[in-house]
Design a protein around this motif. Structure first.
Motif, PDB file in Angstrom:
ATOM      1  N   ARG A  31       0.860  -1.192   0.000  1.00 29.41           N
ATOM      2  CA  ARG A  31       0.000   0.000   0.000  1.00 29.41           C
ATOM      3  C   ARG A  31       0.890   1.233   0.000  1.00 29.41           C
ATOM      4  O   ARG A  31       1.840   1.319   0.785  1.00 29.41           O
ATOM      5  CB  ARG A  31      -0.878  -0.012   1.251  1.00 29.41           C
ATOM      6  CG  ARG A  31      -1.915   1.088   1.288  1.00 29.41           C
ATOM      7  CD  ARG A  31      -2.964   0.825   2.355  1.00 29.41           C
ATOM      8  NE  ARG A  31      -2.501   1.132   3.691  1.00 29.41           N
ATOM      9  CZ  ARG A  31      -2.456   0.268   4.704  1.00 29.41           C
ATOM     10  NH1 ARG A  31      -2.833  -0.979   4.535  1.00 29.41           N
ATOM     11  NH2 ARG A  31      -2.033   0.636   5.890  1.00 29.41           N
ATOM     12  N   CYS A  32       0.594   2.189  -0.889  1.00 34.74           N
ATOM     13  CA  CYS A  32       1.489   3.343  -0.976  1.00 34.74           C
ATOM     14  C   CYS A  32       1.170   4.359   0.111  1.00 34.74           C
ATOM     15  O   CYS A  32       0.044   4.485   0.571  1.00 34.74           O
ATOM     16  CB  CYS A  32       1.489   3.963  -2.372  1.00 34.74           C
ATOM     17  SG  CYS A  32       0.269   5.227  -2.687  1.00 34.74           S
ATOM     18  N   LEU A  33       2.208   5.059   0.532  1.00 32.45           N
ATOM     19  CA  LEU A  33       2.079   5.958   1.673  1.00 32.45           C
ATOM     20  C   LEU A  33       1.400   7.267   1.301  1.00 32.45           C
ATOM     21  O   LEU A  33       0.832   7.934   2.154  1.00 32.45           O
ATOM     22  CB  LEU A  33       3.463   6.256   2.265  1.00 32.45           C
ATOM     23  CG  LEU A  33       4.239   5.053   2.803  1.00 32.45           C
ATOM     24  CD1 LEU A  33       5.551   5.509   3.419  1.00 32.45           C
ATOM     25  CD2 LEU A  33       3.422   4.277   3.815  1.00 32.45           C
ATOM     26  N   ASP A  34       1.464   7.655   0.024  1.00 30.56           N
ATOM     27  CA  ASP A  34       0.903   8.950  -0.359  1.00 30.56           C
ATOM     28  C   ASP A  34      -0.602   8.892  -0.577  1.00 30.56           C
ATOM     29  O   ASP A  34      -1.341   9.709  -0.037  1.00 30.56           O
ATOM     30  CB  ASP A  34       1.576   9.460  -1.641  1.00 30.56           C
ATOM     31  CG  ASP A  34       2.957  10.033  -1.348  1.00 30.56           C
ATOM     32  OD1 ASP A  34       3.362   9.995  -0.169  1.00 30.56           O
ATOM     33  OD2 ASP A  34       3.618  10.498  -2.292  1.00 30.56           O
ATOM     34  N   ALA A  35      -1.047   7.932  -1.383  1.00 31.28           N
ATOM     35  CA  ALA A  35      -2.456   7.924  -1.790  1.00 31.28           C
ATOM     36  C   ALA A  35      -3.196   6.667  -1.354  1.00 31.28           C
ATOM     37  O   ALA A  35      -4.391   6.545  -1.592  1.00 31.28           O
ATOM     38  CB  ALA A  35      -2.564   8.083  -3.308  1.00 31.28           C
ATOM     39  N   GLY A  36      -2.493   5.734  -0.750  1.00 28.81           N
ATOM     40  CA  GLY A  36      -3.161   4.518  -0.300  1.00 28.81           C
ATOM     41  C   GLY A  36      -3.452   3.524  -1.407  1.00 28.81           C
ATOM     42  O   GLY A  36      -4.228   2.587  -1.204  1.00 28.81           O
ATOM     43  N   HIS A  37      -2.833   3.695  -2.582  1.00 27.95           N
ATOM     44  CA  HIS A  37      -3.039   2.725  -3.663  1.00 27.95           C
ATOM     45  C   HIS A  37      -2.616   1.332  -3.194  1.00 27.95           C
ATOM     46  O   HIS A  37      -1.561   1.176  -2.581  1.00 27.95           O
ATOM     47  CB  HIS A  37      -2.199   3.091  -4.898  1.00 27.95           C
ATOM     48  CG  HIS A  37      -2.555   4.407  -5.520  1.00 27.95           C
ATOM     49  ND1 HIS A  37      -1.620   5.396  -5.756  1.00 27.95           N
ATOM     50  CD2 HIS A  37      -3.742   4.899  -5.952  1.00 27.95           C
ATOM     51  CE1 HIS A  37      -2.217   6.445  -6.315  1.00 27.95           C
ATOM     52  NE2 HIS A  37      -3.509   6.173  -6.439  1.00 27.95           N
ATOM     53  N   ILE A  38      -3.422   0.340  -3.525  1.00 25.84           N
ATOM     54  CA  ILE A  38      -3.104  -1.051  -3.213  1.00 25.84           C
ATOM     55  C   ILE A  38      -2.602  -1.721  -4.487  1.00 25.84           C
ATOM     56  O   ILE A  38      -3.240  -1.613  -5.534  1.00 25.84           O
ATOM     57  CB  ILE A  38      -4.358  -1.792  -2.709  1.00 25.84           C
ATOM     58  CG1 ILE A  38      -4.941  -1.085  -1.481  1.00 25.84           C
ATOM     59  CG2 ILE A  38      -4.045  -3.252  -2.430  1.00 25.84           C
ATOM     60  CD1 ILE A  38      -4.184  -1.312  -0.210  1.00 25.84           C
ATOM     61  N   LEU A  89       8.141   0.544  -4.927  1.00 28.74           N
ATOM     62  CA  LEU A  89       7.511   1.790  -5.359  1.00 28.74           C
ATOM     63  C   LEU A  89       6.106   1.523  -5.887  1.00 28.74           C
ATOM     64  O   LEU A  89       5.862   0.529  -6.573  1.00 28.74           O
ATOM     65  CB  LEU A  89       8.357   2.445  -6.452  1.00 28.74           C
ATOM     66  CG  LEU A  89       9.808   2.737  -6.058  1.00 28.74           C
ATOM     67  CD1 LEU A  89      10.568   3.327  -7.250  1.00 28.74           C
ATOM     68  CD2 LEU A  89       9.865   3.675  -4.857  1.00 28.74           C
ATOM     69  N   CYS A  90       5.196   2.442  -5.576  1.00 30.72           N
ATOM     70  CA  CYS A  90       3.815   2.326  -6.050  1.00 30.72           C
ATOM     71  C   CYS A  90       3.791   2.397  -7.573  1.00 30.72           C
ATOM     72  O   CYS A  90       4.319   3.344  -8.155  1.00 30.72           O
ATOM     73  CB  CYS A  90       2.967   3.451  -5.459  1.00 30.72           C
ATOM     74  SG  CYS A  90       1.276   3.478  -6.096  1.00 30.72           S
ATOM     75  N   PRO A  91       3.187   1.404  -8.247  1.00 29.44           N
ATOM     76  CA  PRO A  91       3.135   1.430  -9.711  1.00 29.44           C
ATOM     77  C   PRO A  91       2.340   2.622 -10.244  1.00 29.44           C
ATOM     78  O   PRO A  91       2.559   3.060 -11.365  1.00 29.44           O
ATOM     79  CB  PRO A  91       2.430   0.123 -10.079  1.00 29.44           C
ATOM     80  CG  PRO A  91       2.472  -0.720  -8.861  1.00 29.44           C
ATOM     81  CD  PRO A  91       2.563   0.208  -7.685  1.00 29.44           C
ATOM     82  N   GLU A  92       1.438   3.157  -9.432  1.00 25.77           N
ATOM     83  CA  GLU A  92       0.588   4.249  -9.921  1.00 25.77           C
ATOM     84  C   GLU A  92       1.207   5.621  -9.718  1.00 25.77           C
ATOM     85  O   GLU A  92       1.069   6.497 -10.561  1.00 25.77           O
ATOM     86  CB  GLU A  92      -0.776   4.195  -9.223  1.00 25.77           C
ATOM     87  CG  GLU A  92      -1.535   2.928  -9.565  1.00 25.77           C
ATOM     88  CD  GLU A  92      -2.993   3.003  -9.144  1.00 25.77           C
ATOM     89  OE1 GLU A  92      -3.648   4.010  -9.446  1.00 25.77           O
ATOM     90  OE2 GLU A  92      -3.452   2.040  -8.500  1.00 25.77           O
ATOM     91  N   CYS A  93       1.857   5.852  -8.557  1.00 25.66           N
ATOM     92  CA  CYS A  93       2.340   7.208  -8.279  1.00 25.66           C
ATOM     93  C   CYS A  93       3.808   7.251  -7.869  1.00 25.66           C
ATOM     94  O   CYS A  93       4.325   8.325  -7.561  1.00 25.66           O
ATOM     95  CB  CYS A  93       1.463   7.877  -7.221  1.00 25.66           C
ATOM     96  SG  CYS A  93       1.643   7.176  -5.571  1.00 25.66           S
ATOM     97  N   LYS A  94       4.478   6.094  -7.862  1.00 27.58           N
ATOM     98  CA  LYS A  94       5.913   6.008  -7.559  1.00 27.58           C
ATOM     99  C   LYS A  94       6.265   6.355  -6.116  1.00 27.58           C
ATOM    100  O   LYS A  94       7.436   6.501  -5.771  1.00 27.58           O
ATOM    101  CB  LYS A  94       6.743   6.897  -8.507  1.00 27.58           C
ATOM    102  CG  LYS A  94       6.581   6.542  -9.985  1.00 27.58           C
ATOM    103  CD  LYS A  94       7.006   5.123 -10.262  1.00 27.58           C
ATOM    104  CE  LYS A  94       6.724   4.713 -11.710  1.00 27.58           C
ATOM    105  NZ  LYS A  94       6.673   3.257 -11.885  1.00 27.58           N
TER     106      LYS A  94
HETATM  107 ZN   LIG Z   1       0.333   5.387  -5.008  1.00 26.67          ZN
END
Ligand SMILES: [Zn+2]
Length: 234
Positions: A118-125, A140-145
């Protein structure tokens, strides 16, 4: 062949670390063998900081990559197969993601899952499979890095409210409760199988060693793979 045991739906399978032994995971107390004896201290909520996250991932990476290679056990597949004949919910304390990989569609993962980050910035799973590791050793988050954290519940964190709510609801309407490979000692998760929360009349306790916590359980004493093969829809 051993005697068959008929179960009626709706059925809830409440599973713990003993579920995944034959997949190669050790049964340590805690969330699905996540916190091993070799840890100096278990990962906790305070590890989710810019300073400490690379160190946390250093400790998680091996387990996470090992988890990606694990295959569901015959017990996981047996539970998934009941969906063709019964209304089934799976409430698990495990973080190995194996119930979903076995094909179970209604799974409440009380302690989260190692199969996702889970990304720390936007919570993307995002799934762990194919994740890109940054230069600091943090995926790294695939959506927002942004940096990600393991999508598991660490010590000091609360359980995911959605999973908890869905689990409580499933427990309240179950006619059959099957507890598999759990010592039911890790709270608050263990509280879900109390008769006040889950009044199911049929209560089966699948465990090779640990006795049921009270007299209203039927003990199917043996490994999960063998005992779940005896259950039939009825
Ligand atoms: Zn993200």
């Amino acid at each position: 062949m051993s005697e068959a045991v008929a179960i009626a739906g709706p059925v809830v399978f409440f599973t713990g670390a003993g579920m995944s032994v034959s997949a190669g995971l050790p049964t340590y107390r805690g969330a699905g063998g996540l916190y091993t004896n070799s840890d100096l201290e278990p990962p906790h909520a305070g590890d989710i900081t810019i300073e400490r996250l690379p160190g946390l991932w250093q400790r998680f990476r091996g387990r996470l990559e090992a988890g990606v290679e694990l295959e569901p056990t015959p017990a996981h597949r047996a539970i998934a197969a009941f969906e063709s004949s019964l209304e089934v919910a799976v409430v698990t304390q495990n973080v190995d993601g194996l119930h979903r990989r076995a094909g179970s569609s209604r799974v409440m993962e009380l302690h989260g899952t190692l199969a996702e980050v889970r990304c720390l910035d936007a919570g993307h799973i995002s799934p762990v499979r194919g994740i890109q590791w940054g230069p600091d050793g943090v995926p790294l988050c695939p959506e927002c890095k942004a940096w990600t954290r393991p999508a598991v519940v660490l010590f000091g964190e609360t359980l995911p409210p959605d999973a908890w709510r869905d689990a409580t609801r499933a427990m309240s309407t179950a006619r059959t409760l099957v507890a598999v490979g759990t010592s039911a000692e890790v709270y608050p998760a263990a509280g879900l199988i109390a008769s006040g929360v889950c009044p199911a009349e049929t209560r089966l306790w699948v465990n090779p060693e640990t006795e049921p916590p009270s007299g209203d359980w039927t003990w199917l004493q043996g490994p999960a793979d063998d005992m779940l093969a005896r259950l039939v829809a009825g």
